[in-house]
Design an enzyme around this catalytic site. Structure first.
Site, mmCIF file in Angstrom:
data_model
loop_
_atom_site.group_PDB
_atom_site.id
_atom_site.type_symbol
_atom_site.label_atom_id
_atom_site.label_comp_id
_atom_site.label_asym_id
_atom_site.label_seq_id
_atom_site.Cartn_x
_atom_site.Cartn_y
_atom_site.Cartn_z
ATOM 1 N N SER A 155 0.837 13.514 4.196
ATOM 2 C CA SER A 155 -0.028 13.284 3.039
ATOM 3 C C SER A 155 0.806 13.228 1.772
ATOM 4 C CB SER A 155 -1.075 14.391 2.940
ATOM 5 O OG SER A 155 -0.422 15.633 2.783
ATOM 6 N N HIS B 198 -1.888 7.827 6.686
ATOM 7 C CA HIS B 198 -2.454 9.070 6.166
ATOM 8 C C HIS B 198 -3.964 9.080 6.430
ATOM 9 C CE1 HIS B 198 -3.369 11.695 2.383
ATOM 10 N NE2 HIS B 198 -3.477 12.382 3.499
ATOM 11 N N GLU C 252 -4.985 5.785 4.433
ATOM 12 C CA GLU C 252 -3.993 5.316 3.456
ATOM 13 C C GLU C 252 -2.764 4.884 4.249
ATOM 14 O OE1 GLU C 252 -3.409 7.232 -1.014
ATOM 15 O OE2 GLU C 252 -3.107 8.490 0.712
ATOM 16 N N ASN D 230 -3.893 11.358 -3.525
ATOM 17 C CA ASN D 230 -3.524 12.707 -3.963
ATOM 18 C C ASN D 230 -2.932 12.717 -5.363
ATOM 19 O OD1 ASN D 230 -4.545 14.055 -1.822
ATOM 20 N ND2 ASN D 230 -2.627 14.170 -0.682
#
Ligand code: 3H9
Length: 736
Positions: A431, A452, A464, A502
């Site tokens: 991540s 991800h 992702e 993120n």
């Protein structure tokens, strides 16, 4: 032989139809899924006129070419000027055709496609066809009579469930609930035979075929009369909409339409009401936002510098390294898509536990009626496991899903490179770690990519896809294709800290924490953002994820807590780690995830605020929402200007599918466009002045676009889209 009505979107082809045994067979051909574009509507209308005028035609069969009957109205036409004959004119013509019309459902029949079939006298279907009224997913309601006709066949309750969920109903169920009349082997031939059989029947009864009455859905009133005066169904529908479609406008409109179907004596009055409610949906900003996401998700799979014709690898078997929550969830995604998957773990106990979690998940689905026991056995049977890397040697892709530790990942990728066949893709579910660094330990960096997944991976739609410096076009194209097969919303990110999601989340939670430091309380901040439409406020989310992750990382590195993390770190010092310790920003009762207020934290908030020079103040909900959402938008604009995301809509797809942003607001970037970029900049400047925080310094890209009166759209073209963007090794997640 099958006849044809050929019309394409641009009306290049002339309409024509063919006759077989006196039956006019009209085939909609508007690839790939036959939406009812302008040309199709005109063609259909003209063909019906022709069939009616031709004395040798006894009836009409309407079908579609390829895998779809008709996928609905042409979504790209909404919001613009609709040209030519309207859909409802076509439906009127169809329903009042002087000759019987059979809908031969060869495949997908959605939205206006099912509504077309509901205007026909008879509906025969191939066993693989499916139907549905998914307009609600676009902020719309079935505006071609669907809200009035479907309940007449299925009853109001079933119709409301279909329209509020937007679900696809397979042929067998459609038959059981009365939407179709029959499932047949060869749908077009059998539909022709069906009409010929009706002629025979008339002859045997000594009747003239032209005088035979054919059923019309609009005349079936029994189920509506039964429901009249009973509010239970409508109340249940309201509860369903409140639970599953919070904040959305269209569901309430759908319920009002069905209420009209139940209570109005005149079918046409009901249609009129539907038209009025449809128009309100059409003009509502949610419609534009949701259609933006429909096309955004499809555009996301197209990578601007990867040619469309790039060949993809056939993924016949997948391997997963790690049987924890992520590994198990990812394995389920493959098994659900019918792809055999082998899981490796280094510890037998972990592996046994992981596999039993997968089995329990499938058993849970059986318990909820989502799978039959046989289906469960078949899908769970695709999952195998062992402790030996050699057992993934024949996989076409192997995804590593262990905890975030770069050295460990290096070791795993070295082993994979050694054991897994040469042309297999090696992927990491990281991540936040550097994909190029992971790729560098292998002899096949061009076949290394980040995948991800979001937890729980078998449920969350976002994938992702992290493109390393050396990731090849073939690898990327394969991952995008497999993403589609796994029913994910796949979005490409360049290999940069935090990737897309993120990185944005970091700015957003940091601002929520600053608001706490300045005087707002967690429940106020959560409520303000949940009222804006987010699934879960930031403090509930941080309690769920665990406050200790960042705290531990900072302690290990000996770094001082940044301002925004000071309160969270202090709570960790008091062993308040979030849900896992039943105490964090909120308190939790044993075994419950419901947050309860934690007034004992307030002294901590006061203390940390004053130690850091903040005089706590009342903060309005408007400021809370503005500051958190503006932080998202500003970071998103930087992500776009750096080319980390290809286009603004990709960022929206990420944030909606992975972070609980309301789909009806179209994502943070669409929301910014809808606000107006000049307004966004004005607000950013205002909060920069109030807080002195450079987070609110407007992104250069926003300034430029606003100056030119433009909107956030495509990322600027870069000569080298793959160029590496200074990667800090600390995971962005550690900064929470
Ligand atoms: C409606 O009907 C309103 C009426 O009630 C009343 C009006 C008065 N229009 O998804 P895919 C394109 S509202 C235009 O990748 P799949 C799609 O953009 C409509 N284009 O394939 C893509 O283009 P591209 C109600 C459409 O096999 C290509 O087709 N209907 C439409 O994964 C392939 O699509 C719906 O909401 C359309 N209606 O899935 C159904 N549909 O290649 C919406 C698709 O350039 N569609 N395209 O990226 C779907 O759910 C899926 O596309 C479907 C196929 C299940 C059909």
């Amino acid at each position: 032989m099958k006849g044809t009505v050929l019309y394409d979107v641009r009306r290049k082809l002339a309409g024509l139809y063919e006759k077989t045994d006196g039956v006019a067979v009209l085939t909609v051909d508007n690839p790939p899924v036959n939406p009812l574009s302008d040309g199709v509507r005109t063609g259909l209308y003209d063909a019906l006129v022709k069939a009616e005028e031709d004395p040798t035609v006894i009836g009409v069969v309407l079908t579609g070419n390829g895998r779809a009957f008709i996928a609905g109205a042409d979504i790209s036409e909404f919001g613009g000027n609709v040209e030519g004959i309207s859909l409802n004119e076509v439906f009127h013509k169809l329903e009042n055709c002087s000759k019987p019309v059979v809908a031969a459902l060869n495949g997908i029949a959605l939205g206006g496609g099912l509504e077309t079939a509901l205007c026909c006298n008879y509906r025969l279907a191939d066993k693989n066809a499916f139907v549905g009224l998914p307009e609600v997913n676009l902020g719309l309601l079935p505006g071609g009579g669907g809200t009035q006709r479907l309940p007449r066949l299925t009853g109001a309750s079933e119709a409301l469930k279909m329209m509020l969920s937007g679900s696809h109903v397979p042929a067998k169920k459609a038959l059981d609930i009365g939407i179709i009349d029959k499932i047949v082997e060869n749908v077009v031939e059998d539909s022709i035979d069906f009409i010929i059989h009706l002629v025979d029947l008339c002859e045997r009864m000594g009747m003239k075929f032209s005088e035979m009455d054919h059923p019309k859905v609009r005349d079936k009133n029994e189920k509506m009369l039964e429901a009249r005066g009973d509010d239970k169904v409508l109340l249940e529908a309201q509860a369903m909409a409140a639970k599953g479609r919070k904040g959305q406008f269209a569901p309430g409109q759908i319920i009002k339409c069905v209420e009209s179907a139940i209570n109005l004596d005149d079918f046409d009055e009901g249609l009129k009401k539907e038209g009025e409610y449809f128009l309100e949906c059409l003009l509502h900003p949610q419609r534009e936002a949701m259609i933006h996401i429909f096309f955004g998700e499809r555009a996301a799979s197209k990578i601007s510098d990867v040619p469309k014709e790039t060949k993809t690898k056939d993924i016949k078997k997948a391997g997963i390294i790690g049987s924890g929550t992520m590994g198990g969830g990812i394995a389920m995604c493959f098994a659900n898509a019918g792809i055999p998957v082998h899981i490796i773990d280094q510890d037998q106990d972990n592996l046994t536990k992981g596999i039993s979690v997968i089995e329990k998940n499938y058993e849970f689905m059986v318990g909820r009626g989502k799978l039959t026991p046989e289906q469960k056995d078949a899908v769970f049977g695709l999952v195998t496991s062992s402790l030996d890397y050699k057992d993934v040697s024949d996989c076409d892709i192997v995804i590593e899903a262990v905890y975030e530790n770069l050295e460990l990942k290096h070791e795993i990728f070295k082993s994979l490179d050694e054991h897994v066949k040469e042309d297999a893709i090696l992927a990491s579910n990281t991540s936040g770690l550097d994909i190029d660094s992971i790729a560098s330990v292998t002899n096949r960096p061009e076949m290394v990519v980040g995948t991800h997944f979001f937890s729980p991976a078998n449920i969350m739609r976002l994938l992702e896809v992290v493109r390393g410096e050396k990731t090849s076009d073939e690898t990327l194209a394969t991952i995008m294709a497999i993403g589609k097969k796994l029913k994910k919303a796949a979005v490409v990110s360049l290999n940069a800290p935090g990737f897309i999601g993120n990185r944005m989340l970091f700015g957003y939670t940091a601002q929520a924490n600053m608001l706490l430091l300045e005087g707002a309380l967690p429940h106020q901040i959560d409520q303000a953002l949940e009222s804006f439409g987010l699934n879960m406020g930031p403090f509930r989310m941080m309690d769920l994820v665990g406050l200790d992750l960042g705290w531990r990382a900072r302690k290990l590195s000996g770094k001082e807590s940044p301002l925004h993390a000071k309160i969270g770190d202090e709570l960790c010092e008091q062993n308040r780690f979030g849900q896992k310790s039943s105490a964090g920003y909120y308190n939790y009762s044993e075994g419950s995830r419901a947050p309860n207020p934690a007034p004992e934290n307030e002294a901590t908030y006061e203390k940390i605020s004053s130690e850091n020079g903040f005089v706590r103040r009342d903060i309005s909900d408007e400021e809370i929402v503005d500051r958190c959402i503006l932080a998202l938008i500003n970071e998103g604009a930087d992500i776009l200007s750096e080319g980390v995301a290809q286009r603004a809509a990709d960022i929206d797809v990420v944030y909606i599918n992975g972070y609980g942003f309301p789909i009806w607001r179209g994502g943070p970037m669409h929301h910014a466009n809808a606000m107006g970029l000049d307004v966004v900049i004005e607000k950013l400047e205002k909060y920069r002045e109030i807080t002195g925080n450079d987070v609110y310094k407007p992104s250069e890209m926003l300034i430029k676009l606003a100056k030119n009166g433009e909107k956030l759209g495509e990322a600027p073209q870069k000569e080298d889209r793959k160029s590496k963007l200074g990667f800090e090794m600390s995971s962005v997640a550690n900064n929470f």
